[in-house]
Design an enzyme around this catalytic site. Structure first.
Site, mmCIF file in Angstrom:
data_model
loop_
_atom_site.group_PDB
_atom_site.id
_atom_site.type_symbol
_atom_site.label_atom_id
_atom_site.label_comp_id
_atom_site.label_asym_id
_atom_site.label_seq_id
_atom_site.Cartn_x
_atom_site.Cartn_y
_atom_site.Cartn_z
ATOM 1 N N SER A 38 44.121 41.358 42.111
ATOM 2 C CA SER A 38 43.165 40.365 42.181
ATOM 3 C C SER A 38 43.594 39.383 41.171
ATOM 4 C CB SER A 38 41.875 40.926 41.914
ATOM 5 O OG SER A 38 41.669 41.177 40.473
ATOM 6 N N LYS B 82 38.858 38.658 35.105
ATOM 7 C CA LYS B 82 38.759 37.739 36.129
ATOM 8 C C LYS B 82 38.883 36.521 35.386
ATOM 9 C CE LYS B 82 37.738 40.556 39.553
ATOM 10 N NZ LYS B 82 38.545 40.742 40.807
#
Length: 301
Positions: free
Chosen positions: A87, A157
């Protein structure tokens, strides 16, 4: 011959008797000052000097101190984490080991725009994800911080917006924070800012952040959890710390700085409101003065 034996040079070979207090002369015998010091200590204390412990007896103590220091470092300073997914490509690759700064949050520091952060699962984002079973050695090493834990449900993230910001992204367009478009060169090649899941505009509540992966089409980030208890936002209290460096493998060693796009003028929510606030502040004296003039004219009539 009277007077005793003498040498051929006329010097006496008769041996001189030492006084009683000079019978033992360690410096004279060995030339080692340490021996003399040991002898003096023994004379003063009436005890033999202490011998150093053998190394094998010191080793368990040294290991114990090292483990305690490692545990303290993991708890308060730096911890290693393993990247479990794609990701964050290409910034981070699956299997990379990153070091996370855990110290600054202890001093009240909160995540800032552009920082890559590790955070605990805020509201079941990882439900259904398989968790590998580590062996005893892996469990011990992860406990003291020398190896990433496979049991902790943590995510990594990029922080896109912080408390007070307004964030949005339309299909085909860039991510916008407080009306400013972000230039994101770190996105996965061929990817788009949000075409797979446009969103917003959302205002980020105080004490929370909005996060997204760098590989947007392979990242289940804030966009996909707007219906959970936190509406996709991550509470600052759940943030473990900022990822500051890729430590392993060696050939991928790199720091993780904040991209320049997050430093552009006017990006801050406070800065975005500043022109309006300045305009209101400048107009207020004029309005007050006008009202006073009108009031005085009416009174004069």
């Amino acid at each position: 011959m009277a007077g005793g034996a003498r040498s051929g040079h006329g010097q006496s070979t008769e041996r001189l008797e030492q006084p009683a207090d000079a019978a033992f002369d360690p410096v004279g015998e060995t030339g080692d000052p340490d021996v003399l010091e040991g002898a003096r200590t023994s004379d003063r204390d009436g005890k033999e000097p202490r011998k150093p412990r053998p190394f094998w007896k010191e080793l368990p103590l040294l290991i114990g101190i090292a483990l305690i220091l490692a545990l303290l470092i993991k708890t308060f300073l730096v911890q290693a984490f393993s990247i479990p997914s794609d990701s964050m490509q290409n910034t981070l690759q699956r299997g990379d080991r990153v070091l996370v700064d855990k110290l600054t949050p202890w001093f009240g520091s909160e995540p800032e725009r552009g920082e890559v952060v590790v955070f605990h699962d805020p509201s079941g984002w990882l439900d259904g994800e398989p968790t590998p079973e580590p062996n005893a050695v892996q469990t011990f090493l992860s406990f003291i911080g020398l190896m990433p834990s496979s049991q902790e449900k943590d995510l990594i993230k990029r922080t896109m917006a912080v408390g007070g910001d307004t964030v949005s992204c339309k299909k085909g367009g860039p991510v916008e924070v407080n009306g400013k478009a972000l230039d994101e060169p770190y996105l996965f090649p061929g990817g788009t800012p949000c075409d797979d899941m446009p969103f917003g505009p959302f205002k980020v509540p105080d004490g929370k952040i909005w996060v997204m992966g760098d590989h947007r089409q392979d990242s289940s980030d804030s966009r996909y959890h707007t219906n959970d208890a936190n509406k996709g936002f991550v509470p600052v209290d759940e943030v473990v710390g900022r990822a500051v460096v890729v430590a392993w493998p060696i050939n991928r060693w790199a720091t993780l700085p904040v991209p320049d796009t997050f430093d552009q003028p006017g990006l801050s929510a406070a800065a975005a409101m500043a022109p309006g606030a300045i305009g209101i502040a400048g107009a207020l004296p004029i309005v007050i003065r006008r009202r006073r003039r009108l009031t005085s004219e009416r009174t004069a009539r």
